[in-house]
Design a protein around this motif. Structure first.
Motif, PDB file in Angstrom:
ATOM      1  N   PRO A 232       0.816  -1.225   0.000  1.00  0.00           N
ATOM      2  CA  PRO A 232       0.000   0.000   0.000  1.00  0.00           C
ATOM      3  C   PRO A 232       0.847   1.271   0.000  1.00  0.00           C
ATOM      4  O   PRO A 232       0.495   2.256  -0.663  1.00  0.00           O
ATOM      5  N   GLU A 233       1.981   1.256   0.723  1.00  0.00           N
ATOM      6  CA  GLU A 233       2.860   2.420   0.743  1.00  0.00           C
ATOM      7  C   GLU A 233       3.488   2.651  -0.632  1.00  0.00           C
ATOM      8  O   GLU A 233       3.610   3.787  -1.096  1.00  0.00           O
ATOM      9  N   TYR A 234       3.875   1.553  -1.273  1.00  0.00           N
ATOM     10  CA  TYR A 234       4.460   1.656  -2.612  1.00  0.00           C
ATOM     11  C   TYR A 234       3.428   2.181  -3.607  1.00  0.00           C
ATOM     12  O   TYR A 234       3.734   3.048  -4.440  1.00  0.00           O
ATOM     13  N   GLU A 235       2.211   1.686  -3.526  1.00  0.00           N
ATOM     14  CA  GLU A 235       1.156   2.136  -4.440  1.00  0.00           C
ATOM     15  C   GLU A 235       0.843   3.614  -4.237  1.00  0.00           C
ATOM     16  O   GLU A 235       0.577   4.336  -5.207  1.00  0.00           O
ATOM     17  N   ASN A 236       0.889   4.089  -2.986  1.00  0.00           N
ATOM     18  CA  ASN A 236       0.673   5.514  -2.714  1.00  0.00           C
ATOM     19  C   ASN A 236       1.785   6.352  -3.338  1.00  0.00           C
ATOM     20  O   ASN A 236       1.524   7.430  -3.888  1.00  0.00           O
ATOM     21  N   PHE A 237       3.028   5.844  -3.243  1.00  0.00           N
ATOM     22  CA  PHE A 237       4.152   6.555  -3.861  1.00  0.00           C
ATOM     23  C   PHE A 237       3.955   6.654  -5.375  1.00  0.00           C
ATOM     24  O   PHE A 237       4.176   7.719  -5.972  1.00  0.00           O
ATOM     25  N   ILE A 238       3.543   5.544  -5.995  1.00  0.00           N
ATOM     26  CA  ILE A 238       3.329   5.526  -7.448  1.00  0.00           C
ATOM     27  C   ILE A 238       2.238   6.524  -7.843  1.00  0.00           C
ATOM     28  O   ILE A 238       2.371   7.251  -8.836  1.00  0.00           O
ATOM     29  N   LYS A 239       1.162   6.586  -7.065  1.00  0.00           N
ATOM     30  CA  LYS A 239       0.075   7.531  -7.351  1.00  0.00           C
ATOM     31  C   LYS A 239       0.566   8.973  -7.299  1.00  0.00           C
ATOM     32  O   LYS A 239       0.246   9.797  -8.154  1.00  0.00           O
TER      33      LYS A 239
END
Length: 264
Positions: A232-239
């Motif tokens: 989830p943290e990685y996906e937030n960074f990508i967003k």
């Protein structure tokens, strides 16, 4: 839990030259010459037997460099990697001699790993059946598509039964039927308690298959832990990254690049 992979303070440095003459200057100059690029810096983590670890990160972060170091393809510049057992890398281009046929590559790879003639004769039909590339098995690998190379590489690696399996984007080419067959085989490995490192741009595959995530952010370990916490943290960074303007992305990339470069 018994440790299978222990990585301590691993750094991988490459020299970059503007022209070929700088390579000679680098050899004779007491202080060296050219710039150093740090693909990895101070990477440390441990894996247990039975761990299935997804290595995540944007392009250029050092994921493939790390996979090659774990598999013993390239050495680290500094730091240590302790591998307990036999490691195999599955990547589109990994370990296949382009001038040889698929069948000859099977024999060569098995010979290099210490298999005798009888074992190779027994394994070859199984590998060929799994790869499912038809008459191309007796054609030079240089004539293969990327999907066919991936099929053959995957088939060879899983049938030599390694203790540690490193899969670098090998399922990103080819059809879904073959990818599903590979995932089924990887699940068999998981049940046997083998350690698997999985690199893929498919976040859905990662979530489905991996239990842990190792987030490599431009040569550093950003986070390492349960998939449910790190992804989830990685996906937030990508967003957030995707929402940046072109100017902001360029400034961000330049700042990161600067941190990974230094003069000799």
């Amino acid at each position: 839990m018994e440790k299978s992979v222990i990585v301590k303070d691993v750094t991988k440095k490459y020299k970059m030259y503007a022209r070929s003459s700088e390579k000679i200057l680098d050899l004779i100059s007491p202080k060296g010459y050219g710039k150093s690029f740090y693909a990895l810096q101070g990477i440390s983590f441990e894996a247990n037997k039975g761990d299935v670890i997804g290595i995540i990160g944007v392009n250029g972060s050092g994921k493939s460099t790390l996979s090659n170091i774990i598999a013993g393809i390239i050495p680290p510049t500094s730091g240590t990697v302790e591998i307990k057992g036999e490691a195999a890398l599955i990547a589109i281009q990994s370990g296949l001699k382009k001038e040889l046929t698929g069948r000859e590559n099977i024999e060569l790879k098995c010979l290099m790993l210490g298999f005798d003639k009888k074992q190779i004769i027994e394994l070859t039909p199984q590998i060929i059946e799994f790869a499912d590339i038809g008459d191309f098995i007796d054609q030079p690998v240089k004539t293969y598509s990327s999907g066919m190379r991936s099929r053959l590489g995957f088939a060879i690696s899983i049938h030599i039964d390694p203790d540690i399996l490193v899969i670098d984007e090998a399922l990103s080419v080819g059809d879904q039927t073959f990818a599903d067959k590979c995932l089924d085989k990887m699940n068999e490995f998981k049940e046997k308690g083998k350690t698997i490192f999985f690199i893929s741009h498919s976040i859905s595959q990662m979530k489905k298959f991996c239990e842990k995530a190792l987030w490599i952010q431009y040569g550093h370990v950003e986070r390492y832990g349960p998939m449910s916490e790190v992804m989830p943290e990685y996906e937030n960074f990508i967003k957030k990254y995707k929402k940046m303007t072109k100017k902001e992305k360029k400034a961000f990339q330049e700042s990161v690049q600067k941190s990974r470069m230094m003069n000799a």
